[in-house]
Design an enzyme around this catalytic site. Structure first.
Site, PDB file in Angstrom:
ATOM      1  N   CYS A 144       0.732  -1.389   0.009  1.00 26.67           N
ATOM      2  CA  CYS A 144       0.163  -0.003  -0.053  1.00 26.67           C
ATOM      3  C   CYS A 144       0.830   1.386  -0.131  1.00 26.67           C
ATOM      4  O   CYS A 144       0.633   2.217  -0.974  1.00 26.67           O
ATOM      5  CB  CYS A 144      -1.003   0.064   1.063  1.00 26.67           C
TER       6      CYS A 144
HETATM    7  C1  UDX Z   1      -0.954   0.125   5.588  1.00 28.35           C
HETATM    8  C2  UDX Z   1      -2.199   0.734   6.235  1.00 28.35           C
HETATM    9  O1  UDX Z   1      -1.759   0.889   7.808  1.00 28.35           O
HETATM   10  C3  UDX Z   1      -3.350   0.497   6.130  1.00 28.35           C
HETATM   11  O2  UDX Z   1      -4.430   1.007   6.611  1.00 28.35           O
HETATM   12  C4  UDX Z   1      -3.623   0.213   4.470  1.00 28.35           C
HETATM   13  O3  UDX Z   1      -5.164  -0.206   4.322  1.00 28.35           O
HETATM   14  C5  UDX Z   1      -2.710  -0.379   3.911  1.00 28.35           C
HETATM   15  O4  UDX Z   1      -1.209   0.021   4.100  1.00 28.35           O
HETATM   16  P1  UDX Z   1       0.109  -2.470   5.844  1.00 28.35           P
HETATM   17  O5  UDX Z   1       0.783  -1.881   4.731  1.00 28.35           O
HETATM   18  O6  UDX Z   1      -0.512  -3.704   5.734  1.00 28.35           O
HETATM   19  O7  UDX Z   1      -0.937  -1.203   5.939  1.00 28.35           O
HETATM   20  O8  UDX Z   1       1.014  -2.491   6.988  1.00 28.35           O
HETATM   21  P2  UDX Z   1       1.439  -1.422   8.202  1.00 28.35           P
HETATM   22  O9  UDX Z   1       1.465  -2.212   9.600  1.00 28.35           O
HETATM   23  O10 UDX Z   1       0.606  -0.035   8.268  1.00 28.35           O
HETATM   24  O11 UDX Z   1       2.941  -1.010   8.069  1.00 28.35           O
HETATM   25  C6  UDX Z   1       3.289  -0.605   6.658  1.00 28.35           C
HETATM   26  C7  UDX Z   1       4.774  -0.285   6.860  1.00 28.35           C
HETATM   27  O12 UDX Z   1       5.333   0.679   7.569  1.00 28.35           O
HETATM   28  C8  UDX Z   1       5.648  -1.483   7.228  1.00 28.35           C
HETATM   29  O13 UDX Z   1       6.672  -1.917   6.179  1.00 28.35           O
HETATM   30  C9  UDX Z   1       5.992  -1.042   8.700  1.00 28.35           C
HETATM   31  O14 UDX Z   1       7.255  -1.929   9.015  1.00 28.35           O
HETATM   32  C10 UDX Z   1       6.447   0.240   8.578  1.00 28.35           C
HETATM   33  N1  UDX Z   1       6.290   0.938   9.845  1.00 28.35           N
HETATM   34  C11 UDX Z   1       5.080   1.009  10.286  1.00 28.35           C
HETATM   35  C12 UDX Z   1       7.594   1.749  10.350  1.00 28.35           C
HETATM   36  O15 UDX Z   1       8.483   1.600   9.697  1.00 28.35           O
HETATM   37  N2  UDX Z   1       7.287   2.351  11.693  1.00 28.35           N
HETATM   38  C13 UDX Z   1       6.080   2.243  12.175  1.00 28.35           C
HETATM   39  O16 UDX Z   1       6.232   2.933  13.200  1.00 28.35           O
HETATM   40  C14 UDX Z   1       5.057   1.598  11.673  1.00 28.35           C
END
Ligand code: UDX
Length: 430
Positions: free
Chosen positions: A266
């Site tokens: 996403c």
């Molecule tokens: C995200 C959105 O959260 C969700 O609402 C949308 O529908 C799709 O995109 P997702 O990609 O499944 O969901 O995972 P998410 O848990 O949000 O993490 C996204 C990325 O950000 C991951 O690579 C995670 O490791 C990274 N991340 C997240 C960080 O580096 N730091 C953080 O504090 C949070």
């Protein structure tokens, strides 16, 4: 209600299982025979906690999968949950959504009553009104708002907790200018309406809310990563700083974990698409471009830190974590990809491990020559250095396993490993 769901990927499968759990009769349509067969056997083609249990409960009773669009002929509501992948210029490729709308349009004329088509795919503002509606009208010979309803209902599901996110969302967004379509959506989501804020808005606003949500979160992480990079220069602990700023309600405590950056299906796709769509309209979004640039740079910073400690040419290097995040098998846009590429450019012998076997198989498809081992101990054994790329909680429990390494350098891209005697520990931003 009778509900059709076109597309049985991460989103469609979760929505199908969860709507069956709400008591609806669900027909899932997918072009892939194997995916359909597994769904009818009560199994998903993706790894998502609690999903298989739901599928197992409802497959064969209220959940039925098919490759035949004609099976949608008696639905009340149909969700389009098809992918919108990225073109080379960052814009979305709407080919799957267009094909789905065409096939749906052809059966729509046979559906009794006033069916509602709900777009769940992530599409830039205006796509539902300007692209999808005309296709549905052309193929069905019907009129939007007269013969069938049209709405946009974006999803905010996180991989790894998609079922829980569906059942306990922060909000529901119902985008439509059609009262009957709105009524249909409210019936679909009736079990949630007492507890969850509902945003009733227009088609384009609903489309934009999805992009704005993801752009904001991705930019938040890039900002915290930039702050973390500065903290590292000063020897300041970025996590203490993040915890403190998170106490400000205006900032909020979530999504402040600095590290190797965001990946997945996403954030990279949606931020790039929003930038491309804005440029297409004549506006150049500089902050969102910077968010992408910071994110692209974090894996390089991790490799730079490694270079400061060890020349890995000809050495075994352990990569811990392949999925883009913990709790998923998804390696799309995982930051492990540029890490592995960088290690191979340096001539390292890459040995990789992920606790999720699906993630290993997915990465094997991309890097068949990398050695994948079944647990952390043999992966670390004999390695000159280890790089932690995914925040799997199990990596936090690693301890004596590091004694198996030939070298002692551990570069932690997610702050999951404990500093301890015997390892030279480098946190990416702390
Ligand atoms: C995200 C959105 O959260 C969700 O609402 C949308 O529908 C799709 O995109 P997702 O990609 O499944 O969901 O995972 P998410 O848990 O949000 O993490 C996204 C990325 O950000 C991951 O690579 C995670 O490791 C990274 N991340 C997240 C960080 O580096 N730091 C953080 O504090 C949070």
């Amino acid at each position: 209600m009778r509900i059709g769901i076109i597309g049985s990927g991460y989103v469609g499968t979760t929505v199908a299982a969860c709507l069956a759990d709400f008591g609806h009769d669900v027909i899932a349509v997918d072009v892939d025979d194997a995916v359909v067969g597994r769904l009818n056997d009560g199994e998903s083609s993706i790894s998502e906690p609690r999903l298989d249990a739901l599928l197992d409960r409802y497959a064969g009773s209220s959940l039925f999968a098919t490759t035949d669009y004609d099976d949608l002929a008696d639905v009340d509501v149909v969700f389009l949950a098809l992918p919108t992948p990225t073109n080379d210029d960052g814009s979305i490729d709407t080919a799957y959504v267009e094909a789905g709308a065409e096939a749906l349009g052809r059966v729509l004329a046979d559906v009794e009553g006033y069916p509602t088509v709900v777009v769940k795919s992530t599409i830039v503002p205006g796509t539902t009104a300007d692209l999808i509606a005309p296709i549905l009208e052309r193929e069905s010979g019907l009129r939007v708002g007269t013969d069938f309803g049209l709405a946009v209902n974006p999803e905010f599901l996180r991989e790894g907790s998609a079922v829980e996110d569906f059942q306990q969302p922060d909000k529901l967004v119902f985008g439509t200018n059609d009262e009957r379509a709105l009524d249909a959506l409210e019936t679909v989501f009736a079990p949630l309406l007492d507890d969850v804020p509902v945003v009733r808005t227009g088609l384009s606003e609903a489309e934009m809310i999805k992009y704005a949500n993801n752009a904001f979160l991705a930019a938040k992480i890039s900002l915290v990563n930039e702050l973390g990079n500065i903290c590292k220069e000063y020897g300041v602990d970025a996590y203490e700083v993040a915890d403190a700023i998170g106490l400000d309600d205006r900032i909020g405590e979530q999504f402040l974990r600095s590290g190797v950056g965001w990946g997945g299906s996403c954030f990279p796709k949606d931020v790039a698409a929003l930038v491309a769509a804005a440029r297409d309209r004549g506006y150049d979004p500089q902050l969102l471009q910077a968010a992408i640039d910071v994110n692209d740079h974090q894996p390089e910073r991790m490799l730079d830190l490694l270079d400061e400690h060890v020349d890995v040419a000809g050495e075994r290097v352990a990569v811990l974590g392949l999925a883009f995040g913990s709790g998923t098998d998804d390696v799309r846009n995982s930051q492990a990809i540029p890490i592995i590429e960088g290690l191979r450019e340096r001539g390292a012998d890459v040995i990789a491990y992920d606790p999720n076997r699906g993630a290993v198989e997915n990465m094997r498809g991309r890097f068949p020559d990398v050695t994948y081992l079944a647990s952390a101990s043999p992966t670390l054994s004999g390695a000159a250095a280890a790089l932690v790329v995914t925040d799997w909680p199990a990596f936090g429990a690693l301890d004596r396993e590091f004694d198996l390494m030939a070298g002692d350098v551990v570069i932690d891209g997610r702050r999951v490993v404990e500093r301890r005697d015997g390892i030279t520990y480098e946190g990416l931003t702390w």
